[in-house]
Design an enzyme around this catalytic site. Structure first.
Site, PDB file in Angstrom:
ATOM      1  N   GLY A  70      40.009 -61.008 -25.338  1.00 21.32           N
ATOM      2  CA  GLY A  70      39.073 -62.011 -25.817  1.00 21.32           C
ATOM      3  C   GLY A  70      37.629 -61.625 -25.581  1.00 21.32           C
ATOM      4  O   GLY A  70      37.274 -60.443 -25.493  1.00 21.32           O
ATOM      5  N   CYS A  71      36.788 -62.645 -25.421  1.00 16.41           N
ATOM      6  CA  CYS A  71      35.339 -62.460 -25.447  1.00 16.41           C
ATOM      7  C   CYS A  71      34.797 -61.596 -24.303  1.00 16.41           C
ATOM      8  O   CYS A  71      33.715 -61.026 -24.431  1.00 16.41           O
ATOM      9  CB  CYS A  71      34.635 -63.821 -25.418  1.00 16.41           C
ATOM     10  SG  CYS A  71      34.861 -64.788 -26.926  1.00 16.41           S
ATOM     11  N   TYR A  72      35.505 -61.504 -23.197  1.00 13.36           N
ATOM     12  CA  TYR A  72      34.973 -60.752 -22.054  1.00 13.36           C
ATOM     13  C   TYR A  72      35.436 -59.305 -22.024  1.00 13.36           C
ATOM     14  O   TYR A  72      35.082 -58.553 -21.106  1.00 13.36           O
ATOM     15  CB  TYR A  72      35.365 -61.439 -20.734  1.00 13.36           C
ATOM     16  CG  TYR A  72      36.843 -61.433 -20.422  1.00 13.36           C
ATOM     17  CD1 TYR A  72      37.413 -60.389 -19.688  1.00 13.36           C
ATOM     18  CD2 TYR A  72      37.680 -62.461 -20.837  1.00 13.36           C
ATOM     19  CE1 TYR A  72      38.769 -60.370 -19.396  1.00 13.36           C
ATOM     20  CE2 TYR A  72      39.024 -62.464 -20.542  1.00 13.36           C
ATOM     21  CZ  TYR A  72      39.568 -61.418 -19.832  1.00 13.36           C
ATOM     22  OH  TYR A  72      40.915 -61.402 -19.545  1.00 13.36           O
ATOM     23  N   PHE A 120      32.686 -64.121 -20.610  1.00 12.62           N
ATOM     24  CA  PHE A 120      33.670 -65.115 -20.190  1.00 12.62           C
ATOM     25  C   PHE A 120      34.729 -65.247 -21.262  1.00 12.62           C
ATOM     26  O   PHE A 120      34.448 -65.087 -22.453  1.00 12.62           O
ATOM     27  CB  PHE A 120      32.988 -66.475 -19.985  1.00 12.62           C
ATOM     28  CG  PHE A 120      31.559 -66.351 -19.509  1.00 12.62           C
ATOM     29  CD1 PHE A 120      31.291 -66.037 -18.189  1.00 12.62           C
ATOM     30  CD2 PHE A 120      30.503 -66.487 -20.387  1.00 12.62           C
ATOM     31  CE1 PHE A 120      29.985 -65.884 -17.755  1.00 12.62           C
ATOM     32  CE2 PHE A 120      29.189 -66.342 -19.967  1.00 12.62           C
ATOM     33  CZ  PHE A 120      28.936 -66.039 -18.644  1.00 12.62           C
TER      34      PHE A 120
END
Length: 342
Positions: free
Chosen positions: A137-139, A328
């Site tokens: 994901g985003c991190y 995060f």
């Protein structure tokens, strides 16, 4: 011990569309009757975004996952090649110099993957080592950065990390679900790459890495594989969880280098959304000026998942001094890296 130094950053963006235009041209009908939808789009902090598949031109919401994965490969290859070539050019390296090529993505999969196809297309050596960082994901950019920096330090060879995310391929069928509205108001497409070299005399040294996962809140952010693409689950409680942990993560990161918050020259914070940036600002006691690069990336590019924080880092090329990189994502997970000037 040989330091791993970031010597080049590059990016590639597909076609740009205006937030207001995509609301008027698609999502106003898609979310007809969902009273909060327009307000969510207007308050997302996004003015422009990028898409390989603009919903104003083609509606993928009923496409099966297999068709979306085929499209991912078609679209990701040229974007990834442009981002990696740009980063290598900034670093002054040739593809044949690379010892490890890592790819982070959570929006598309194929085997052979982007790592193999791009390595061949770019002319990287046949003895190249490769790594795929998938579905974090985003991190994901920061654990990816940790892995390639460890390789550079241990092997004294250059490495490249590519983050390539095509969220536009995962537009979902219309539902009266505000979490889906938020996701569709924020997410965007981009590819971004960084080059790390051993003991370089210019650039930023990877000086520290801290991770924190609060498994008790694992249901707050999800990214599920469905028959109709990947579906985001995004609880409004995410900023509250972040507020409990971000201060401790940054303190641990900086104290390991003998630094304090006021010693940091630049904050490359993943712009997951306006409230995320507000929480980081308030919990760390930062000024709005210190958040400006992240706000600007959110406004001009949207949330491009793992590639986003590298876009922020690219914005901060002229910052002189220590830089904290934070992102995060699902877990809930916080990752932070400290980059020190050479």
């Amino acid at each position: 011990m040989t330091a791993a130094v970031v010597t080049g950053v590059g990016s590639a963006l597909p076609a740009t569309f205006e937030q207001d235009a995509v609301w008027d041209g698609f999502f106003a009908d898609h979310y007809e009757g969902v009273r909060a939808a327009r307000r969510i789009f207007q308050s997302a902090g996004v003015q422009r975004r990028h898409a390989v598949a603009s919903p104003m031109d083609e509606d993928l919401s009923q496409w099966g996952t297999g068709a979306r994965m085929e499209r991912y490969v078609q679209e990701a290859l040229p974007l990834g090649k442009q981002a990696v070539a740009g980063a290598l050019d900034v670093a002054g390296l040739a593809p044949g110099d690379v010892g490890l090529f890592a790819v982070a993505t959570c929006t598309g999969y194929a085997t052979p993957g982007l790592d193999i196809r791009l390595a061949s297309d770019l002319g990287m050596p046949p003895g190249l080592q490769r790594l795929l960082v998938g579905h974090m994901g985003c991190y994901a950019a920061i654990p990816g950065l940790a892995a390639v920096s460890d390789f550079v330090t241990a092997r004294s060879r250059p490495a490249v990390l590519l983050c390539c995310e095509l969220t536009s391929l995962h537009v979902q069928p219309a539902q009266r679900d505000l979490e889906q509205v938020v996701a569709h108001a924020l997410f965007s497409d981009a590819a971004a790459a960084v080059v790390l070299e051993p003991g370089a005399s210019r650039g930023r040294r990877v000086a520290g890495m801290v991770a924190r996962t609060d498994a008790s809140t694992a249901d707050h952010m999800t990214w599920d594989v469905t028959d109709l693409g990947f579906r985001m689950g995004l609880s409004p409680r995410v900023p509250d969880v972040l507020s409990r942990h971000v201060g401790g993560v940054v303190e641990e990161l900086l104290s390991g280098a003998g630094l304090r918050t006021e010693d940091v020259a630049g904050w490359a914070v993943h712009p997951g959304g306006p409230r995320i940036l507000d929480v980081v600002r308030d919990e760390l006691g930062l000024t709005e000026d210190q958040m400006s690069a992240s706000r600007r990336v959110l406004a001009e590019h949207g949330n491009c998942s793992s590639a986003t924080v590298l876009l922020v880092l690219e914005e901060m090329a002229d910052v002189d001094g220590p830089v904290v990189v934070m992102a995060f994502g699902p877990g809930l997970t916080l990752y932070a890296a400290l980059l020190m000037p050479i």
